[in-house]
Design an enzyme around this catalytic site. Structure first.
Site, PDB file in Angstrom:
ATOM      1  N   ASP A   2      -4.156 -21.065  -5.897  1.00 36.99           N
ATOM      2  CA  ASP A   2      -3.639 -20.461  -4.670  1.00 36.99           C
ATOM      3  C   ASP A   2      -2.869 -21.536  -3.909  1.00 36.99           C
ATOM      4  O   ASP A   2      -3.532 -22.903  -3.971  1.00 36.99           O
ATOM      5  CB  ASP A   2      -4.623 -19.918  -3.922  1.00 36.99           C
ATOM      6  N   SER A  47      -1.974 -11.532 -10.097  1.00 35.81           N
ATOM      7  CA  SER A  47      -3.053 -10.426  -9.906  1.00 35.81           C
ATOM      8  C   SER A  47      -2.477  -8.902  -9.876  1.00 35.81           C
ATOM      9  O   SER A  47      -1.203  -9.143  -9.746  1.00 35.81           O
ATOM     10  CB  SER A  47      -3.694 -10.464  -8.724  1.00 35.81           C
ATOM     11  N   ASN A  50      -0.440  -8.972  -6.783  1.00 32.06           N
ATOM     12  CA  ASN A  50       0.793  -9.804  -6.697  1.00 32.06           C
ATOM     13  C   ASN A  50       2.012  -8.742  -7.195  1.00 32.06           C
ATOM     14  O   ASN A  50       3.004  -9.066  -6.814  1.00 32.06           O
ATOM     15  CB  ASN A  50       0.703 -10.610  -7.841  1.00 32.06           C
ATOM     16  N   GLU A 189     -21.252 -20.964  -9.878  1.00 32.73           N
ATOM     17  CA  GLU A 189     -21.237 -21.783  -8.877  1.00 32.73           C
ATOM     18  C   GLU A 189     -19.656 -21.780  -8.267  1.00 32.73           C
ATOM     19  O   GLU A 189     -18.821 -21.805  -9.079  1.00 32.73           O
ATOM     20  CB  GLU A 189     -21.636 -23.255  -9.169  1.00 32.73           C
TER      21      GLU A 189
HETATM   22  C1  FPP Z   1      -0.652 -18.051  -5.651  1.00 32.17           C
HETATM   23  O1  FPP Z   1      -0.045 -18.914  -4.696  1.00 32.17           O
HETATM   24  C2  FPP Z   1      -0.269 -18.303  -6.956  1.00 32.17           C
HETATM   25  C3  FPP Z   1       0.432 -17.409  -7.684  1.00 32.17           C
HETATM   26  C4  FPP Z   1       0.556 -15.950  -7.303  1.00 32.17           C
HETATM   27  C5  FPP Z   1       1.018 -17.460  -8.860  1.00 32.17           C
HETATM   28  C6  FPP Z   1       0.324 -18.573  -9.688  1.00 32.17           C
HETATM   29  C7  FPP Z   1       1.222 -19.214 -10.729  1.00 32.17           C
HETATM   30  C8  FPP Z   1       1.720 -20.315 -11.123  1.00 32.17           C
HETATM   31  C9  FPP Z   1       0.402 -21.342 -10.791  1.00 32.17           C
HETATM   32  C10 FPP Z   1       2.556 -20.780 -12.183  1.00 32.17           C
HETATM   33  C11 FPP Z   1       1.875 -20.507 -13.440  1.00 32.17           C
HETATM   34  C12 FPP Z   1       1.929 -19.078 -13.759  1.00 32.17           C
HETATM   35  C13 FPP Z   1       2.650 -18.437 -14.369  1.00 32.17           C
HETATM   36  C14 FPP Z   1       2.652 -16.743 -13.990  1.00 32.17           C
HETATM   37  C15 FPP Z   1       3.894 -18.949 -15.042  1.00 32.17           C
HETATM   38  P1  FPP Z   1       0.753 -18.028  -3.491  1.00 32.17           P
HETATM   39  O2  FPP Z   1       2.085 -17.837  -3.925  1.00 32.17           O
HETATM   40  O3  FPP Z   1      -0.043 -16.933  -3.035  1.00 32.17           O
HETATM   41  O4  FPP Z   1       0.525 -19.283  -2.438  1.00 32.17           O
HETATM   42  P2  FPP Z   1       0.640 -19.087  -0.800  1.00 32.17           P
HETATM   43  O5  FPP Z   1      -0.793 -18.501  -0.790  1.00 32.17           O
HETATM   44  O6  FPP Z   1       0.545 -20.395  -0.208  1.00 32.17           O
HETATM   45  O7  FPP Z   1       1.644 -18.139  -0.269  1.00 32.17           O
END
Ligand code: FPP
Length: 222
Positions: A2, A47, A50, A189
């Site tokens: 996140d 998710s 998402n 944990e």
């Molecule tokens: C959450 O951060 C992250 C995601 C929804 C995507 C995670 C994806 C990656 C780490 C890249 C690698 C994965 C893929 C699919 C290639 P957020 O966008 O919710 O951040 P925020 O809460 O700060 O807005």
């Protein structure tokens, strides 16, 4: 993983820049984790919730995923790792599902470590799908109600054959589980760090694992 969006915002960059950096971080962490001897690592990449983000962001993430999987396949194969996916495959584009199936096939013989990608994943949906699987076995007379126990139910989940996590790390300061592996983390944990995912490092992972190793796990016993 996140905090990609906030990482980008702090730098006046579009959210996509945070995801791009997040994908680079993921590559580093997978490599570092396997070198540390971690045998199973699962990441929450996308998710079921998402899907509700802007179309532009979802499309960007899917393109990043295509690219990431292509690069990571070579890298993980080189390192002797196996890749598995958990989640609702029917919601993903056909070419991505084909890519996922090929990756699972091509890495199936590797046994140094297992890297699991939760994609279009939601834990409640997984539990419901497990309940449906078990119910149809019972309805067809292939299973009796008395055979439903924790072990048989676990086998009906996407994570069949994968051990329950010892440790869950959530980055970015949020202290929530957000529909992640609800059944599987019963005794895990939990570790919350304020570090935003793109800034997460192998050094911090090592610190967290050291902290984990110093915790006493009792599993309900005294
Ligand atoms: C959450 O951060 C992250 C995601 C929804 C995507 C995670 C994806 C990656 C780490 C890249 C690698 C994965 C893929 C699919 C290639 P957020 O966008 O919710 O951040 P925020 O809460 O700060 O807005």
């Amino acid at each position: 993983m996140d905090g990609n969006g906030r990482w980008a915002k702090k730098r006046n960059l579009p959210r996509s820049a945070g995801h791009k950096k997040g994908a680079e971080t993921l590559q580093e962490i997978v490599k570092g984790a396997s070198e540390m001897g971690i045998k199973y690592m699962t990441v929450y990449a996308f998710s079921t919730e998402n899907w509700k983000r802007d179309e532009e962001e979802v499309n960007y993430l899917m393109d990043l995923l295509r690219q990431y999987l292509k690069n990571e396949l070579k890298e993980i194969n080189k390192q002797g790792g196996k890749i598995l996916f958990i989640g609702e495959r029917n919601m993903l584009a056909n070419d991505i599902v084909t890519q996922m199936e090929n990756i699972e096939k091509q890495t199936a013989g590797n046994d140094k470590f297992t890297f699991i990608v939760a994609l279009s994943y939601g834990s409640r949906a997984e539990i419901i799908s497990g309940v449906k699987k078990i119910s149809s076995l019972v309805a067809n007379g292939d299973m009796s109600i008395s055979d439903i126990d924790e072990k048989s139910f676990s086998s009906a989940l996407y994570t069949y054959g994968i051990p329950d996590p010892d440790l869950v790390i959530r980055t970015s300061g949020e202290q929530r589980i957000s529909n992640y592996l609800l059944w599987q983390i019963a005794y895990s944990e939990l570790f919350f760090t304020k570090t935003l995912w793109p800034d997460f490092t192998v050094a911090e992972l090592k610190e967290i694992v050291d902290d984990f190793n110093s915790r006493e796990r009792r599993y309900g016993k005294v």
